[in-house]
Design a protein around this motif. Structure first.
Motif, PDB file in Angstrom:
ATOM      1  N   ARG A  69       0.806  -1.230   0.000  1.00 28.77           N
ATOM      2  CA  ARG A  69       0.000   0.000   0.000  1.00 28.77           C
ATOM      3  C   ARG A  69       0.837   1.277   0.000  1.00 28.77           C
ATOM      4  NH1 ARG A  69      -2.388   3.528   3.670  1.00 28.77           N
ATOM      5  NH2 ARG A  69      -1.371   2.553   5.440  1.00 28.77           N
ATOM      6  N   VAL A  73       0.290   4.247  -2.755  1.00 28.01           N
ATOM      7  CA  VAL A  73      -0.787   5.115  -2.260  1.00 28.01           C
ATOM      8  C   VAL A  73      -0.745   6.525  -2.877  1.00 28.01           C
ATOM      9  CG1 VAL A  73       0.326   6.025  -0.159  1.00 28.01           C
ATOM     10  CG2 VAL A  73      -2.117   5.541  -0.150  1.00 28.01           C
ATOM     11  N   ASN A  84     -16.254  11.751   1.879  1.00 27.69           N
ATOM     12  CA  ASN A  84     -15.932  11.358   3.271  1.00 27.69           C
ATOM     13  C   ASN A  84     -14.944  12.360   3.862  1.00 27.69           C
ATOM     14  OD1 ASN A  84     -13.947  10.536   1.510  1.00 27.69           O
ATOM     15  ND2 ASN A  84     -13.531   8.601   2.515  1.00 27.69           N
TER      16      ASN A  84
ATOM     17  N   GLU B 182     -17.411   5.944  14.624  1.00 29.85           N
ATOM     18  CA  GLU B 182     -17.794   7.113  13.820  1.00 29.85           C
ATOM     19  C   GLU B 182     -16.849   7.265  12.619  1.00 29.85           C
ATOM     20  OE1 GLU B 182     -17.499  10.932  15.735  1.00 29.85           O
ATOM     21  OE2 GLU B 182     -18.666  11.911  14.156  1.00 29.85           O
ATOM     22  N   GLU B 183     -15.558   7.102  12.876  1.00 32.15           N
ATOM     23  CA  GLU B 183     -14.590   7.222  11.774  1.00 32.15           C
ATOM     24  C   GLU B 183     -14.785   6.123  10.741  1.00 32.15           C
ATOM     25  OE1 GLU B 183     -10.508   8.209  12.398  1.00 32.15           O
ATOM     26  OE2 GLU B 183     -10.967   9.467  14.125  1.00 32.15           O
ATOM     27  N   LYS B 186     -18.350   6.908   8.845  1.00 30.37           N
ATOM     28  CA  LYS B 186     -18.287   8.006   7.880  1.00 30.37           C
ATOM     29  C   LYS B 186     -17.183   7.812   6.847  1.00 30.37           C
ATOM     30  CE  LYS B 186     -20.215  11.546  10.926  1.00 30.37           C
ATOM     31  NZ  LYS B 186     -19.928  12.759  11.699  1.00 30.37           N
ATOM     32  N   LYS B 187     -16.565   6.652   6.848  1.00 29.09           N
ATOM     33  CA  LYS B 187     -15.482   6.305   5.911  1.00 29.09           C
ATOM     34  C   LYS B 187     -14.283   7.232   6.043  1.00 29.09           C
ATOM     35  CE  LYS B 187     -18.227   3.213   3.986  1.00 29.09           C
ATOM     36  NZ  LYS B 187     -18.184   1.891   4.586  1.00 29.09           N
ATOM     37  N   LEU B 188     -14.140   7.845   7.202  1.00 27.38           N
ATOM     38  CA  LEU B 188     -13.002   8.752   7.406  1.00 27.38           C
ATOM     39  C   LEU B 188     -11.706   7.964   7.558  1.00 27.38           C
ATOM     40  CD1 LEU B 188     -14.740  11.153   9.938  1.00 27.38           C
ATOM     41  CD2 LEU B 188     -14.154  11.660   7.578  1.00 27.38           C
ATOM     42  N   LEU B 190     -11.073   5.150   6.100  1.00 27.30           N
ATOM     43  CA  LEU B 190     -10.647   4.717   4.764  1.00 27.30           C
ATOM     44  C   LEU B 190     -10.001   5.877   4.002  1.00 27.30           C
ATOM     45  CD1 LEU B 190     -13.636   2.394   3.851  1.00 27.30           C
ATOM     46  CD2 LEU B 190     -11.261   1.700   4.111  1.00 27.30           C
ATOM     47  N   ALA B 191     -10.542   7.090   4.223  1.00 27.04           N
ATOM     48  CA  ALA B 191      -9.937   8.267   3.579  1.00 27.04           C
ATOM     49  C   ALA B 191      -8.502   8.447   4.076  1.00 27.04           C
ATOM     50  CB  ALA B 191     -10.758   9.518   3.890  1.00 27.04           C
ATOM     51  N   LEU B 192      -8.294   8.257   5.374  1.00 29.72           N
ATOM     52  CA  LEU B 192      -6.944   8.403   5.934  1.00 29.72           C
ATOM     53  C   LEU B 192      -6.013   7.305   5.405  1.00 29.72           C
ATOM     54  CD1 LEU B 192      -7.900   9.311   9.605  1.00 29.72           C
ATOM     55  CD2 LEU B 192      -6.846  10.830   7.946  1.00 29.72           C
ATOM     56  N   LEU B 193      -6.602   6.133   5.146  1.00 29.98           N
ATOM     57  CA  LEU B 193      -5.786   5.038   4.611  1.00 29.98           C
ATOM     58  C   LEU B 193      -5.439   5.238   3.140  1.00 29.98           C
ATOM     59  CD1 LEU B 193      -7.461   2.020   6.433  1.00 29.98           C
ATOM     60  CD2 LEU B 193      -5.091   2.748   6.674  1.00 29.98           C
ATOM     61  N   GLN B 194      -5.987   6.298   2.527  1.00 32.49           N
ATOM     62  CA  GLN B 194      -5.603   6.664   1.149  1.00 32.49           C
ATOM     63  C   GLN B 194      -4.327   7.510   1.152  1.00 32.49           C
ATOM     64  OE1 GLN B 194      -7.914   4.538  -0.684  1.00 32.49           O
ATOM     65  NE2 GLN B 194      -7.373   6.169  -2.089  1.00 32.49           N
ATOM     66  N   GLU B 199      -1.085   1.932   9.324  1.00 31.29           N
ATOM     67  CA  GLU B 199      -2.160   1.500  10.233  1.00 31.29           C
ATOM     68  C   GLU B 199      -1.750   1.692  11.690  1.00 31.29           C
ATOM     69  OE1 GLU B 199      -1.288  -0.257   7.587  1.00 31.29           O
ATOM     70  OE2 GLU B 199      -3.070  -0.936   6.517  1.00 31.29           O
ATOM     71  N   LYS B 339      -5.915  -4.198   9.440  1.00 27.15           N
ATOM     72  CA  LYS B 339      -5.239  -4.687   8.225  1.00 27.15           C
ATOM     73  C   LYS B 339      -6.231  -5.391   7.306  1.00 27.15           C
ATOM     74  CE  LYS B 339      -0.649  -4.197   8.005  1.00 27.15           C
ATOM     75  NZ  LYS B 339      -0.023  -3.630   6.803  1.00 27.15           N
ATOM     76  N   ARG B 341      -9.274  -4.625   7.081  1.00 28.17           N
ATOM     77  CA  ARG B 341     -10.356  -3.653   6.810  1.00 28.17           C
ATOM     78  C   ARG B 341     -11.677  -4.192   7.374  1.00 28.17           C
ATOM     79  NH1 ARG B 341      -6.199  -1.601   5.921  1.00 28.17           N
ATOM     80  NH2 ARG B 341      -5.474  -0.607   4.025  1.00 28.17           N
TER      81      ARG B 341
END
Lengths: 226, 344
Positions: A69, A73, A84, B182-183, B186-188, B190-194, B199, B339, B341
């Motif tokens: 990743r 990324v 989001n 909450e994170e 709200k898929k927050l 997953l956004a941070l994992l972009q 992790e 890891k 998800r």
């Protein structure tokens, strides 16, 4: 930037998700991924974005396995259907947080705000913005690290006609700047003049992969949409 | 008529939502929990536990009392200590339940030293002595003329460990799981994992959040109540390891839930059983046998020992290590779930 997808699949308990699929995406392509609800479009994009872990198969981006990743990324940006964002913070805070994590200078935030006409909203909390504006912030955030591949899940879903036109204009601009784009859509007619390649997913299966001309000449469009 | 129909429709809908987000489980869980707790509270006919009484080697106890205690071997077991100081230490370490002193040689009365005056155990010792005296002498001057507790400082200070436990459990089981859910919801996350964020970095940040909140809450409690810290280093060591252990535990609970509502429900389901048996174990023998199975118990007991008995971490090291182990284990499971998800 080349993407190789080998035997990629994901199944859910209730739906088929995505059946094993093999694909190659060349640099600079603008691909429209179409199909009905539950066809597997979003699943494919989420697998490419690392949101989902596949049941089988592998994805390589410039020969780097997506499992690594941290190595890929910065190469792939994903804009989900529902933005989001940290709703309770301002537009600028959201961009700053991600700029820090991407380790890009804050100067890039001003460039993004300007490019997406978000300067008047920089100090507004995200929760008070319209969905179209939120989508723009979401796209802007994704572009902070200037990824070579952009994935858009239903970028025009739930937004008005004017904003839809603006989004498509943005897609064209990104494409002309050399980025590889894959986006999903429910509306094949709208992407007739936009996409360079169309893929059709049906019940998790890739049933068409070709140029827009061949898609509209084939009977697949009639079978699925008419 | 239309209005009534709408109210019914909306009520049914609200019930369906409560069922969906699992809030409804609380109305079943809480009575069930109260029922179990009541079962665990000592009843009148509960079997009496034999108490360990400490006697000082150099002191001359009245023969009548000594013989009576020795013959009542179902009630008492006698342990000999070399001095009053050693007896006090044994009391703190719970090797004995009470220490008998003979302050004046010419009088028959004794002083009973206990850890805490208002406890089931102290009451049991006094009642046992009273019954024994009655059987041997009939009515007379009480053998025990005074009870001295080792834990001083008033009821406010006595309750401090319970309040600390409550704060730690509140942050860990109510605040942390809801924030994580909450994170996720709200898929927050997953956004941070972009981003190039690892992790482990996200998990460490959440862990520090929990620990900081707990430290602030405990500090605030001390400032408001003007409580001193006892042995500061040992106290910080236990609040540190406790906040680590339970924050990691709370993060894990957050990973089990998809939504904030679900996390709140699960939080309460974990909060009550961890809080009550530990805080109430002193009032019930049955609860004191159940409580050690919960990780909150070694934390509560250790904080209490440091605050009230002035004990140090060197004598409480196994409890410290146990909390560290539980924290590391739950943290590692959270890492694996992240890891994968899990439920994101």
């Amino acid at each position: 930037m080349q993407i190789k997808i080998q035997n990629l699949s994901k199944t859910y308990q209730a739906t088929r998700g995505l059946l094993p699929v093999d694909l190659e995406v060349e640099e600079g392509e603008l691909i429209a991924l179409i199909g009905h609800n539950g066809a597997g479009k979003s699943t494919l994009l989420k697998l490419l974005a690392g949101w989902l872990i596949p049941d089988s198969g592998q994805v390589f981006v410039d020969d780097i396995n997506l499992k690594n990743r941290l190595a890929v990324v910065r190469k792939i940006g994903f804009v989900p259907e529902t933005p989001n964002l940290f709703d309770f913070f301002t537009v600028e805070y959201n961009l700053k947080l991600f700029a820090r994590l991407f380790q890009v200078p804050f100067q890039r935030i001003d460039e993004i705000l300007k490019a997406f006409n978000l300067l008047p909203f920089r100090n507004n909390k995200v929760q008070v913005l319209s969905k179209g504006l939120k989508q723009r912030v979401s796209i802007g955030r994704t572009l902070l690290a200037d990824p070579a591949v952009l994935l858009f899940d239903e970028p025009t879903s739930g937004i008005d006609f004017e904003m839809t036109k603006e989004i498509y204009k943005l897609l064209k601009e990104f494409h002309s700047s050399g980025k590889t784009i894959i986006f999903t859509s429910h509306r094949p007619e709208e992407i007739k003049t936009l996409a360079t390649r169309i893929m059709v997913l049906h019940q998790g299966d890739l049933v068409f992969d070709g140029s827009p001309q061949s898609y509209f000449q084939s009977d697949i469009h009639e079978k699925l949409y008419l | 008529m239309m209005m009534i129909r709408n109210i019914i429709t909306l009520t049914v809908n609200d019930l369906a939502i409560a069922f969906k987000n699992k809030s409804i489980f609380l109305i079943l869980f809480i009575p069930f929990f109260v029922y179990i707790s009541l079962m665990l509270v000592d009843e009148a006919g509960v079997e009496i536990k034999r108490v360990n009484i400490g006697l000082i080697q150099s002191q001359h106890y009245p023969p009548v009392i000594l013989e009576s205690i020795q013959s009542a071997d179902k009630l008492f077991s006698i342990l000999t200590v070399s001095s009053k100081e050693e007896g006090n230490q044994w009391l703190k370490e719970k090797k004995i339940d009470g220490l008998l002193l003979r302050p004046e040689k010419d009088k028959i009365s004794l002083v009973l030293v206990v850890l805490k005056k208002e406890s089931v155990l102290s009451l049991q010792i006094v009642e046992s002595f009273s019954a024994l005296q009655k059987a041997v002498e009939g009515n007379g001057i009480n053998w025990i003329s005074d009870i001295k507790p080792l834990q001083e400082g008033g009821i406010q200070r006595q309750t401090l460990p319970t309040w600390i436990l409550m704060l730690v459990m509140l942050v860990s089981f109510i605040i942390m799981p809801a924030q994580i859910a909450e994170e996720k919801e709200k898929k927050l996350l997953l956004a941070l994992l972009q981003t190039p964020m690892r992790e482990i970095e996200w998990l460490m940040a959440k862990l520090f959040l929990g620990m900081i909140l707990i430290f602030i809450a405990v500090l605030f409690l001390h400032l408001m109540g003007r409580f001193d810290f006892g042995n500061v280093l040992s106290y910080i060591a236990f609040i540190g390891v406790g906040s680590f252990c339970f924050s990691a535990y709370g993060i894990l609970l957050g990973f089990f839930c998809r939504s904030q509502a679900g996390a709140r429900t699960l939080g309460v389901i974990f909060y009550l059983p961890h809080l009550l048996p530990s805080a109430l174990s002193e009032f019930s023998q049955k609860l004191s046998t159940v409580a050690p199975f919960l990780p909150s118990y070694p934390f509560f007991e250790s904080v209490k020992s440091v605050l009230l008995d002035d004990r140090r971490i060197s004598t409480l090291f196994p409890a410290w290590l146990y909390l560290l182990f539980i924290g590391l284990l739950t943290f590692f499971i959270s890492y694996l779930l992240m890891k994968k998800r899990w439920r994101m």
